[in-house]
Design a protein around this motif. Sequence first.
Motif, PDB file in Angstrom:
ATOM      1  N   TYR A 185      -4.438  28.524  88.229  1.00 33.21           N
ATOM      2  CA  TYR A 185      -3.213  29.321  88.193  1.00 33.21           C
ATOM      3  C   TYR A 185      -1.989  28.456  88.482  1.00 33.21           C
ATOM      4  N   ARG A 186      -2.022  27.208  88.096  1.00 28.65           N
ATOM      5  CA  ARG A 186      -0.896  26.313  88.324  1.00 28.65           C
ATOM      6  C   ARG A 186       0.273  26.730  87.434  1.00 28.65           C
ATOM      7  N   SER A 187       1.424  26.996  88.042  1.00 26.20           N
ATOM      8  CA  SER A 187       2.598  27.422  87.285  1.00 26.20           C
ATOM      9  C   SER A 187       3.848  27.008  88.040  1.00 26.20           C
ATOM     10  N   LEU A 188       4.976  26.989  87.335  1.00 24.39           N
ATOM     11  CA  LEU A 188       6.238  26.665  87.993  1.00 24.39           C
ATOM     12  C   LEU A 188       6.553  27.668  89.091  1.00 24.39           C
ATOM     13  N   LEU A 189       6.437  28.943  88.779  1.00 25.38           N
ATOM     14  CA  LEU A 189       6.732  29.958  89.774  1.00 25.38           C
ATOM     15  C   LEU A 189       5.777  29.855  90.954  1.00 25.38           C
ATOM     16  N   GLY A 190       4.523  29.501  90.677  1.00 22.82           N
ATOM     17  CA  GLY A 190       3.565  29.312  91.752  1.00 22.82           C
ATOM     18  C   GLY A 190       3.982  28.207  92.704  1.00 22.82           C
ATOM     19  N   HIS A 191       4.535  27.111  92.162  1.00 18.77           N
ATOM     20  CA  HIS A 191       5.035  26.025  93.020  1.00 18.77           C
ATOM     21  C   HIS A 191       6.151  26.533  93.926  1.00 18.77           C
ATOM     22  N   PHE A 192       7.101  27.241  93.343  1.00 27.04           N
ATOM     23  CA  PHE A 192       8.215  27.759  94.138  1.00 27.04           C
ATOM     24  C   PHE A 192       7.717  28.685  95.244  1.00 27.04           C
ATOM     25  N   ARG A 193       6.809  29.569  94.901  1.00 25.83           N
ATOM     26  CA  ARG A 193       6.305  30.506  95.903  1.00 25.83           C
ATOM     27  C   ARG A 193       5.536  29.776  97.001  1.00 25.83           C
ATOM     28  N   HIS A 194       4.706  28.831  96.614  1.00 28.55           N
ATOM     29  CA  HIS A 194       3.908  28.098  97.608  1.00 28.55           C
ATOM     30  C   HIS A 194       4.799  27.321  98.569  1.00 28.55           C
ATOM     31  N   GLU A 195       5.736  26.536  98.024  1.00 33.77           N
ATOM     32  CA  GLU A 195       6.575  25.715  98.894  1.00 33.77           C
ATOM     33  C   GLU A 195       7.498  26.567  99.757  1.00 33.77           C
ATOM     34  N   SER A 196       7.925  27.710  99.242  1.00 35.87           N
ATOM     35  CA  SER A 196       8.742  28.593 100.075  1.00 35.87           C
ATOM     36  C   SER A 196       7.931  29.116 101.257  1.00 35.87           C
ATOM     37  N   GLY A 197       6.610  29.230 101.083  1.00 31.68           N
ATOM     38  CA  GLY A 197       5.757  29.661 102.179  1.00 31.68           C
ATOM     39  C   GLY A 197       5.818  28.700 103.349  1.00 31.68           C
TER      40      GLY A 197
END
Length: 362
Positions: A185-197
């Motif tokens: 499930y690697r995605s741009l939005l996934g990166h943003f959500r993960h790092e914001s965590g």
Amino acid sequence: MKLFACSCCGQLVYFENTHCTRCGSLLGFVPELLELLAFAPAGEGLWKPLGRYQDTELYHQCNNFAHQGVCNWMVPAREEHQFCVACRLNRTIPNLDKPRNHIFWGQLEAQKRRLVYSLLQLGLPVISQQQDSAGLAFDFLEDIPEFNEMGRVMTGHANGLITLNIAEADPVVREQRRNDMAEPYRSLLGHFRHESGHYYWDRLVRATPWLEDFRQQFGDERRDYAAALQYHYEQGPISDWPDYYVTAYASSHPWEDWAETWAHYLNLLDTLETAWQFGLRIHPLIPDTPEMDLKQSVNPYRITRMDDLIEKWLPLTYALNSLSSSMGHSPLYPFVLPPATINKLRLVHRIIHESTDSMPAS
């Protein structure tokens, strides 16, 4: 994500739209209202909302909207900011002398605005480091090949600064890395959500009464982080990770478990809101199978019990995966939520809602 109607003519419009395809009005998102509105020129670079907000204040386009075409958010005329609340988070943008970088930057900004939308919906603080040293910032950087490995940009978070390698906006590169790192499930939005965590762990958990609850669910974050990641990349995840974690990477360290769970929580909320906005109803033609009617529900961002969200989420994912399989594609939702992960989602939900309830009104 919400659906929107043009406030001039009523045409269905979407979050990223900049103009109405029916009446041609300029469309701009107003983060204070969480609304995408139609605007008419008001002179001197200002714009007047149309429809039910027409008698409110005037706005100007975010500088990245008016001059770069990578944003569609508005700024109240009374504010001195040139940039919207999302673009003010940028510390470094790519080198725009390279035309391809402008395309990649636009894709990054589109996904970042979806993240910021979710954060605003939840009432979480979204403050630039330019305003507050404890705020949030983004560096969008590219690899420098002539420096070999030392020139590689690593996506990550440190002290409120989220760095993203702009190569992730290249679908070919992202697909290759998805396969190399076994991340379905690697995605741009996934990166943003993960790092914001990671950022919000610092804001909501570290040095707060929630820390002990966090350790009970996620483990002791004082465990050596660098050693844990090294072990994960060299030896792989623990064999029984699906019984306790939402992803294999989440098993590497409690901080990564939190970030992956946080990202999953935002994914769940935004998808449920989209289904709710479409009035989706799932009623399988199998006797004694529970139905799920989001049309009779409320905005998922406003649901206070995590169990109510899970009750709606699981039937939706079953339907989405079945539809995807019928089209000959891999499951759209390649996850299984074991009880341990659901408990972690419950804690994330509690921390967000109880923390934002106690925050002073801005």
